[in-house]
Design a protein around this motif. Structure first.
Motif, PDB file in Angstrom:
ATOM      1  N   THR A   9       1.681 -12.930   2.610  1.00 42.73           N
ATOM      2  CA  THR A   9       1.877 -11.674   2.647  1.00 42.73           C
ATOM      3  C   THR A   9       0.948 -10.880   3.877  1.00 42.73           C
ATOM      4  O   THR A   9      -0.092 -11.423   4.038  1.00 42.73           O
ATOM      5  N   ILE A  10       1.315  -9.809   4.348  1.00 42.74           N
ATOM      6  CA  ILE A  10       0.421  -8.907   5.073  1.00 42.74           C
ATOM      7  C   ILE A  10       0.297  -7.672   4.162  1.00 42.74           C
ATOM      8  O   ILE A  10       1.355  -7.157   3.671  1.00 42.74           O
ATOM      9  N   LEU A  11      -0.825  -7.123   3.918  1.00 37.38           N
ATOM     10  CA  LEU A  11      -1.074  -6.100   3.159  1.00 37.38           C
ATOM     11  C   LEU A  11      -1.428  -4.856   4.078  1.00 37.38           C
ATOM     12  O   LEU A  11      -2.480  -4.962   4.925  1.00 37.38           O
ATOM     13  N   GLU A  12      -0.934  -3.927   4.071  1.00 36.63           N
ATOM     14  CA  GLU A  12      -1.345  -2.679   4.905  1.00 36.63           C
ATOM     15  C   GLU A  12      -2.348  -1.923   3.909  1.00 36.63           C
ATOM     16  O   GLU A  12      -1.820  -1.489   2.687  1.00 36.63           O
ATOM     17  N   LEU A  13      -3.486  -1.394   4.494  1.00 35.74           N
ATOM     18  CA  LEU A  13      -4.645  -1.009   3.705  1.00 35.74           C
ATOM     19  C   LEU A  13      -4.978   0.348   4.279  1.00 35.74           C
ATOM     20  O   LEU A  13      -4.837   0.854   5.337  1.00 35.74           O
ATOM     21  N   ASP A  14      -5.175   1.290   3.292  1.00 33.98           N
ATOM     22  CA  ASP A  14      -5.884   2.605   3.730  1.00 33.98           C
ATOM     23  C   ASP A  14      -7.394   2.382   3.980  1.00 33.98           C
ATOM     24  O   ASP A  14      -7.946   1.200   3.699  1.00 33.98           O
ATOM     25  N   THR A  35      -9.977   3.113   2.284  1.00 38.34           N
ATOM     26  CA  THR A  35     -10.784   2.582   0.886  1.00 38.34           C
ATOM     27  C   THR A  35     -10.286   1.417   0.339  1.00 38.34           C
ATOM     28  O   THR A  35     -10.885   0.742  -0.533  1.00 38.34           O
ATOM     29  N   GLY A  36      -9.287   0.642   1.162  1.00 44.61           N
ATOM     30  CA  GLY A  36      -8.878  -0.725   0.948  1.00 44.61           C
ATOM     31  C   GLY A  36      -7.710  -0.640  -0.113  1.00 44.61           C
ATOM     32  O   GLY A  36      -7.076  -1.830  -0.489  1.00 44.61           O
ATOM     33  N   THR A  37      -7.066   0.362  -0.266  1.00 45.23           N
ATOM     34  CA  THR A  37      -5.741   0.627  -1.387  1.00 45.23           C
ATOM     35  C   THR A  37      -4.758   0.115  -0.652  1.00 45.23           C
ATOM     36  O   THR A  37      -4.435   0.279   0.746  1.00 45.23           O
ATOM     37  N   VAL A  38      -3.836  -0.897  -1.129  1.00 45.59           N
ATOM     38  CA  VAL A  38      -2.605  -1.394  -0.514  1.00 45.59           C
ATOM     39  C   VAL A  38      -1.429  -0.452  -0.298  1.00 45.59           C
ATOM     40  O   VAL A  38      -1.125   0.235  -1.639  1.00 45.59           O
ATOM     41  N   LEU A  39      -1.034   0.112   0.741  1.00 42.89           N
ATOM     42  CA  LEU A  39      -0.087   0.976   0.943  1.00 42.89           C
ATOM     43  C   LEU A  39       1.253   0.333   1.182  1.00 42.89           C
ATOM     44  O   LEU A  39       2.404   0.818   0.419  1.00 42.89           O
ATOM     45  N   ARG A  40       1.400  -1.127   1.491  1.00 41.59           N
ATOM     46  CA  ARG A  40       2.718  -1.714   1.500  1.00 41.59           C
ATOM     47  C   ARG A  40       2.399  -3.205   1.633  1.00 41.59           C
ATOM     48  O   ARG A  40       1.257  -3.518   2.091  1.00 41.59           O
ATOM     49  N   THR A  41       3.111  -3.906   1.277  1.00 35.94           N
ATOM     50  CA  THR A  41       3.355  -5.311   1.159  1.00 35.94           C
ATOM     51  C   THR A  41       4.454  -5.973   2.044  1.00 35.94           C
ATOM     52  O   THR A  41       5.485  -5.520   1.828  1.00 35.94           O
ATOM     53  N   ILE A  42       3.870  -6.861   2.896  1.00 38.01           N
ATOM     54  CA  ILE A  42       4.987  -7.436   3.720  1.00 38.01           C
ATOM     55  C   ILE A  42       5.190  -8.674   3.651  1.00 38.01           C
ATOM     56  O   ILE A  42       4.121  -9.381   3.820  1.00 38.01           O
ATOM     57  N   PRO A  43       6.447  -9.342   3.190  1.00 36.61           N
ATOM     58  CA  PRO A  43       6.483 -10.629   3.149  1.00 36.61           C
ATOM     59  C   PRO A  43       6.882 -11.367   4.381  1.00 36.61           C
ATOM     60  O   PRO A  43       7.286 -10.897   5.250  1.00 36.61           O
ATOM     61  N   PRO A  62       7.549 -15.573   6.094  1.00 37.35           N
ATOM     62  CA  PRO A  62       8.088 -16.654   5.571  1.00 37.35           C
ATOM     63  C   PRO A  62       7.260 -17.753   5.520  1.00 37.35           C
ATOM     64  O   PRO A  62       7.639 -19.135   4.974  1.00 37.35           O
ATOM     65  N   ARG A  63       6.035 -17.883   6.454  1.00 37.12           N
ATOM     66  CA  ARG A  63       5.067 -18.940   6.257  1.00 37.12           C
ATOM     67  C   ARG A  63       3.700 -18.642   6.344  1.00 37.12           C
ATOM     68  O   ARG A  63       3.414 -17.329   6.113  1.00 37.12           O
ATOM     69  N   GLN A  64       2.704 -19.603   6.244  1.00 34.69           N
ATOM     70  CA  GLN A  64       1.177 -19.189   6.106  1.00 34.69           C
ATOM     71  C   GLN A  64       0.607 -18.558   7.105  1.00 34.69           C
ATOM     72  O   GLN A  64       0.898 -19.115   8.386  1.00 34.69           O
ATOM     73  N   ILE A  65      -0.046 -17.399   7.071  1.00 32.99           N
ATOM     74  CA  ILE A  65      -0.645 -17.094   8.358  1.00 32.99           C
ATOM     75  C   ILE A  65      -2.125 -17.213   8.770  1.00 32.99           C
ATOM     76  O   ILE A  65      -2.891 -17.495   7.816  1.00 32.99           O
ATOM     77  N   THR A  66      -2.255 -17.922   9.794  1.00 39.07           N
ATOM     78  CA  THR A  66      -3.738 -18.277  10.061  1.00 39.07           C
ATOM     79  C   THR A  66      -4.256 -17.396  11.496  1.00 39.07           C
ATOM     80  O   THR A  66      -5.086 -17.944  12.089  1.00 39.07           O
TER      81      THR A  66
END
Length: 219
Positions: A125-130, A132-140, A142-146
């Motif tokens: 996943t990719i997490l969009e943060l504000d 303060t570190g609060t998650v605003l959106r979770t983006i799936p 298909p593979r592991q990110i490096t």
């Protein structure tokens, strides 16, 4: 997404200033590299391959991204390798404040000029943060990110199928629509870590060969 892919068009290869380079970010023509072995970050003149700045991180530095006159760095701290986002002021040092990554997990960072994005490898996943570190959106994904970076509003991602796989691929993910669009662009013939964009070309780390590689944008 199992089509045969062409390999990236490698343009430049320079020695890394450290063993096992992990994080990478571009600040114009300058590069910022992090090493898990030395627990340091390095500012590098890409054209010369010379280090102009070096600093000890307050833990193990993973992902790096440029946010104006500062860097944001994912740092693994303590015996449990808990992940935090730290701020590094260029030309100075790491600041004391830190933001805990959600579930103390995260590897790579990207910044679009407004929001900070954090990847979680095993969760894919990719997490969009504000701020303060609060998650605003979770983006799936298909593979592991490096490695990841935002270019023209789209995510470009270095990915692999699993920790046991050596099949590395560059993906483009457009998350501006309700349903994200994913396209595989090229294969990467080495274990790649980190991803940056200097305005003309991508940069990534060839981890096992202690090298930094620039390659052409394939789309």
């Amino acid at each position: 997404m199992n089509q045969t892919l062409n390999a990236i068009d490698e343009l430049v290869r320079i020695p890394a200033p450290c063993p096992s380079p992990m994080g990478l970010a571009c600040d114009g023509t300058d590069l910022w590299i992090g090493s898990l072995e030395t627990n340091r970050i390095y500012g590098l003149r890409a054209s010369q391959g010379s280090v102009f700045e070096e600093a000890k991180a307050p833990g193990r530095p993973f992902g790096i991204t440029v946010t104006g006159d500062a860097l944001r760095v994912v740092v693994g701290e303590g015996e449990h390798d808990e992940r935090y986002v730290r701020r590094y002021i260029m030309g100075k040092d790491f600041k004391s404040e830190k933001i805990a990554c959600p579930d103390f997990t995260g590897s790579f960072l990207a910044y679009d000029g407004d929001r900070l994005y954090l990847s979680q490898r095993d969760n894919q996943t990719i997490l969009e943060l504000d701020e303060t570190g609060t998650v605003l959106r979770t983006i799936p994904v298909p593979r592991q990110i490096t490695g990841m970076v935002v270019v023209s509003g789209r995510f470009y991602l270095v990915t692999t199928e699993s920790r046991e796989s050596d099949d590395y691929r560059l993906l483009c993910l457009d998350a501006r629509k309700e349903q994200p669009e994913v396209h595989e662009l090229a294969s990467i013939p080495f274990i790649a870590r980190g991803l940056g964009w200097d305005g003309f070309k991508f940069w990534t780390n060839d981890r096992d060969n202690n090298a930094i590689v620039a390659f052409a944008k394939p789309d």
